[in-house]
Design a protein around this motif. Structure first.
Motif, mmCIF file in Angstrom:
data_model
loop_
_atom_site.group_PDB
_atom_site.id
_atom_site.type_symbol
_atom_site.label_atom_id
_atom_site.label_comp_id
_atom_site.label_asym_id
_atom_site.label_seq_id
_atom_site.Cartn_x
_atom_site.Cartn_y
_atom_site.Cartn_z
ATOM 1 N N GLY A 72 1.114 -1.670 0.098
ATOM 2 C CA GLY A 72 -0.591 -0.399 0.053
ATOM 3 C C GLY A 72 1.152 1.026 0.194
ATOM 4 O O GLY A 72 0.483 2.094 -0.943
ATOM 5 N N CYS A 100 0.758 1.422 -4.499
ATOM 6 C CA CYS A 100 -0.580 1.817 -4.803
ATOM 7 C C CYS A 100 -0.289 3.468 -5.436
ATOM 8 O O CYS A 100 -1.625 3.142 -6.459
ATOM 9 C CB CYS A 100 -1.198 2.524 -3.327
ATOM 10 N N SER A 145 -1.208 2.290 -10.070
ATOM 11 C CA SER A 145 -2.390 2.193 -10.680
ATOM 12 C C SER A 145 -2.861 3.417 -11.417
ATOM 13 O O SER A 145 -3.383 3.769 -12.591
ATOM 14 C CB SER A 145 -3.526 1.559 -9.888
ATOM 15 N N THR A 182 -5.017 -1.211 -13.835
ATOM 16 C CA THR A 182 -6.902 -0.805 -13.078
ATOM 17 C C THR A 182 -7.214 -1.837 -12.670
ATOM 18 O O THR A 182 -7.774 -1.675 -11.944
ATOM 19 C CB THR A 182 -6.653 0.503 -14.457
ATOM 20 N N GLU A 212 -6.023 -4.019 -10.480
ATOM 21 C CA GLU A 212 -6.419 -3.869 -9.061
ATOM 22 C C GLU A 212 -7.744 -2.911 -8.885
ATOM 23 O O GLU A 212 -7.727 -3.453 -7.584
ATOM 24 C CB GLU A 212 -5.389 -1.799 -9.256
ATOM 25 N N ASP A 213 -8.469 -2.916 -9.350
ATOM 26 C CA ASP A 213 -10.259 -3.187 -8.581
ATOM 27 C C ASP A 213 -10.249 -4.494 -8.806
ATOM 28 O O ASP A 213 -10.826 -4.043 -7.399
ATOM 29 C CB ASP A 213 -10.345 -2.318 -9.784
ATOM 30 N N TYR A 261 -8.212 -6.661 -7.567
ATOM 31 C CA TYR A 261 -7.381 -6.969 -5.754
ATOM 32 C C TYR A 261 -8.410 -6.144 -4.432
ATOM 33 O O TYR A 261 -8.206 -6.759 -3.636
ATOM 34 C CB TYR A 261 -6.024 -6.763 -5.958
ATOM 35 N N SER A 262 -8.401 -4.490 -5.231
ATOM 36 C CA SER A 262 -9.352 -4.173 -4.394
ATOM 37 C C SER A 262 -10.644 -5.028 -3.362
ATOM 38 O O SER A 262 -10.913 -5.018 -2.672
ATOM 39 C CB SER A 262 -9.385 -2.856 -4.291
ATOM 40 N N LYS A 263 -10.980 -5.394 -4.724
ATOM 41 C CA LYS A 263 -12.778 -6.009 -3.896
ATOM 42 C C LYS A 263 -12.161 -6.965 -3.493
ATOM 43 O O LYS A 263 -13.372 -8.144 -3.378
ATOM 44 C CB LYS A 263 -13.296 -6.276 -5.581
ATOM 45 N N TYR A 271 -9.925 -12.396 -5.807
ATOM 46 C CA TYR A 271 -8.537 -12.678 -6.900
ATOM 47 C C TYR A 271 -7.749 -13.474 -7.316
ATOM 48 O O TYR A 271 -6.981 -12.793 -8.435
ATOM 49 C CB TYR A 271 -7.451 -13.319 -5.434
ATOM 50 N N ALA A 316 -7.877 -10.406 -10.569
ATOM 51 C CA ALA A 316 -6.873 -9.654 -10.391
ATOM 52 C C ALA A 316 -5.344 -10.996 -10.408
ATOM 53 O O ALA A 316 -4.579 -10.376 -11.733
ATOM 54 C CB ALA A 316 -6.819 -9.766 -8.721
ATOM 55 N N LYS A 328 2.293 -8.769 -6.679
ATOM 56 C CA LYS A 328 0.241 -8.627 -6.458
ATOM 57 C C LYS A 328 -0.172 -9.861 -6.743
ATOM 58 O O LYS A 328 -0.882 -10.697 -5.637
ATOM 59 C CB LYS A 328 0.330 -7.956 -7.021
#
Length: 573
Positions: free
Chosen positions: A18, A22, A25, A45, A48-49, A51-53, A56, A59, A85
């Protein structure tokens, strides 16, 4: 006593990602080549979207596209970030071996100009993987490498704390305390309460393990800081630590903290922490409550094992498919180049057409056989590497225990009840280690070969002193039995046979299979010494009962028989 799962190293890894990456992106590292930036931005993009949700698998797929399509020479940092990642995703799914391979691949790009923070995160990731694979020397080695490269005092202290956690896992509590006490007094820790709470949590647990009366005070201080910061994951560990601290002195308070740990882990969807809390509740709760917690534990453990195995297979398939597509693309480019060359030569000299076509075919064949040979070597190398890993695991985890057990058996009077029980405990440890390794590499087949696999497992308990007889196993319609019930029955019979071999002193075992329109029956009998109270037995029979109940079945113990042990298992079709 159950050692809580220490989440600290993985969280620091996420902090690294992070803090350091970060911005990836939004901007690209070393934006130099327009073509490569376009490839990177095409996927980053979306990756990363997902991954954040927490999606996996998707991602992982898009990070892998960056890995395979970026230029190793011009875009090394982008590839390292993608690999980092990907390794993190594999860690979240418990695929530590796969994560190790992915992170190690990133090291091959360090010969290029790579930012120091990338290297720190990769080495830290490898330390986490090796710790979870019980390869403690390598874990410490990579944590030290990360510490040497870390460019802030906080990062260096984080690595020192990670090394202390490894010492805790090895039960080197006094060594861990020396480091943790120093960290807890540092100005860096006083200025960073989240870091201080982790250090204090680990220090308090070490105090508890060596019987230091400062343990409770330090653990409560760590809890207070985490409550103040609303650090949810840290609260899970604090509740678990305090549950263990109060286990003997205040059992009801211990249960309360363990329940808090389970509830918090459930909200955070942390499977490993839920299992740890359930395991503790199984140990400290009343007999009436234990059955419920045991059932939850077994169901959750079986479920996460299956999910993680599917994830491992999926990650491997994504990498394999991407490699295949890359090879096909290279082959297509080669073919197009050869065709263009042939056409150009045809314009210049028609009489050389045959020679050029022949040359093209030869080159294509050479390339084909080269790729075939390379692929074969890569597969052989992968098999060899897997064999080495399993061999090392067997050596590291079993060799010392086996040697010590042999030495104990040779030097002690085994007629002595205490010495005999110690020997049995040592053998039980070796068995559990062996069974864990086997489970990692040998899942239970539930298809058409199930019956033969079941017979083979039961027959494996035949020995010079023990005879196992199976009757009418083909009377059960195995193709109509669900996968869940097959697995449960397999485990139940396996534990009964292990119990027989360890405790019954029997020489003759009979297993008879029967069925009617609605139910299946398995009758077990041996000529051993039997048991007085199955529900209080610590030799695995309580676990047998819980497993059979989990599939809607029942178990009846005939403990009054003077001719050994008789058990009747019943479960619905």
């Amino acid at each position: 006593m159950i050692l809580p799962k220490v989440r600290f190293p993985f969280f620091i890894f996420l902090i690294f990602i992070g803090t350091f990456f970060c911005s990836c992106s939004k901007t690209t590292p070393n934006q130099t080549a327009l073509k490569s930036v376009t490839v990177y931005e095409k996927y980053i993009t979306t990756a990363e979207d997902f991954y954040s949700k927490g999606v996996y698998d998707s991602a992982y797929y898009y990070y892998n596209q960056i890995r395979t399509q970026s230029s190793a020479k011009e875009d090394a940092e982008k590839i390292v970030y993608a690999l980092l990642k990907m390794a993190a995703i594999q860690q979240t799914q418990g695929d530590y071996v796969g994560s190790e391979v992915t992170a190690t691949e990133a090291i091959s790009y360090f010969k290029n100009k790579i930012e120091t923070q990338y290297k720190v995160a990769i080495y830290n990731s490898l330390g986490i993987n090796y710790k979870n694979l019980y390869d403690y020397p390598n874990a410490i080695t990579y944590y030290k490498k990360a510490s040497e490269l870390a460019d802030t005092p906080l990062q260096k202290e984080i690595m020192q704390n990670n090394i202390a956690v490894v010492n805790m896992d090895q039960q080197n509590y006094k060594q861990a305390i020396q480091s943790l006490e120093s960290l807890s007094k540092s100005l860096i820790a006083q200025a960073n309460l989240e870091h201080l709470a982790r250090v204090l949590g680990n220090l308090g647990y070490c105090y508890y393990k060596i019987g230091d009366n400062r343990s409770g005070m330090v653990l409560k201080r760590a809890l207070k800081i985490r409550q103040q910061l609303q650090f949810e994951y840290g609260l899970v560990t604090s509740f678990n630590n305090l549950a263990q601290f109060y286990q003997r002195s205040q059992p009801q308070l211990a249960i309360k903290y363990a329940q808090k740990s389970y509830a918090k882990a459930t909200v955070l969807k942390s499977i490993d922490d839920r299992l740890s809390a359930l395991a503790l509740l199984m140990e400290i709760s009343t007999p009436l409550q234990v059955r419920n917690y045991t059932k939850k534990y077994l169901q959750l453990n079986d479920s996460i094992t299956k999910v993680r195995q599917i994830a491992k297979n999926q990650f491997a398939k994504i990498k394999y498919d991407a490699t295949q597509a890359q090879n096909e693309n290279l082959q297509l480019k080669t073919d197009n180049a050869e065709k263009a060359l042939a056409l150009e030569q045809e314009k210049l000299q028609n009489y050389m057409l045959f020679f050029i076509l022949l040359l093209g075919v030869i080159l294509a064949l050479i390339l084909y056989f080269y790729l075939q040979d390379k692929n074969k070597k890569e597969k052989q190398a992968a098999v060899y590497e897997s064999e080495i890993r399993i061999s090392k695991k067997l050596h590291d985890e079993l060799a010392n225990d086996v040697y010590q057990t042999i030495a104990f058996a040779e030097t002690q009077d085994l007629q002595n009840v205490i010495q005999k029980e110690t020997l049995l405990d040592n053998l039980d440890k070796i068995y559990r280690r062996t069974r864990n390794i086997s489970r990692e590499n040998s899942p239970i087949p539930t298809g058409e070969t199930y019956e033969s696999e079941l017979k083979e497992m039961l027959s494996s308990f035949n020995a010079a002193q023990v005879q196992v007889i199976l009757k009418d196993s083909n009377s059960i319609p195995w193709n109509k039995i669900t996968e869940e019930k097959k697995i449960a029955l397999y485990r139940v019979l396996q534990e009964l046979m292990i119990n027989m071999k360890k405790h019954s002193q029997g020489t003759f075992v009979v297993l008879r299979f029967e069925t009617d329109n609605k139910q299946c029956f398995v009758n077990y009998s041996d000529n051993g010494i039997g048991i007085k109270n199955p529900l209080q037995s610590k030799n695995g029979l309580l676990n047998v009962e819980n497993r059979i109940h989990a599939i809607g079945g029942s178990i009846i113990f005939d403990s009054k028989s003077s001719k050994g042990l008789k058990i009747k298992l019943t479960f619905p079709k």
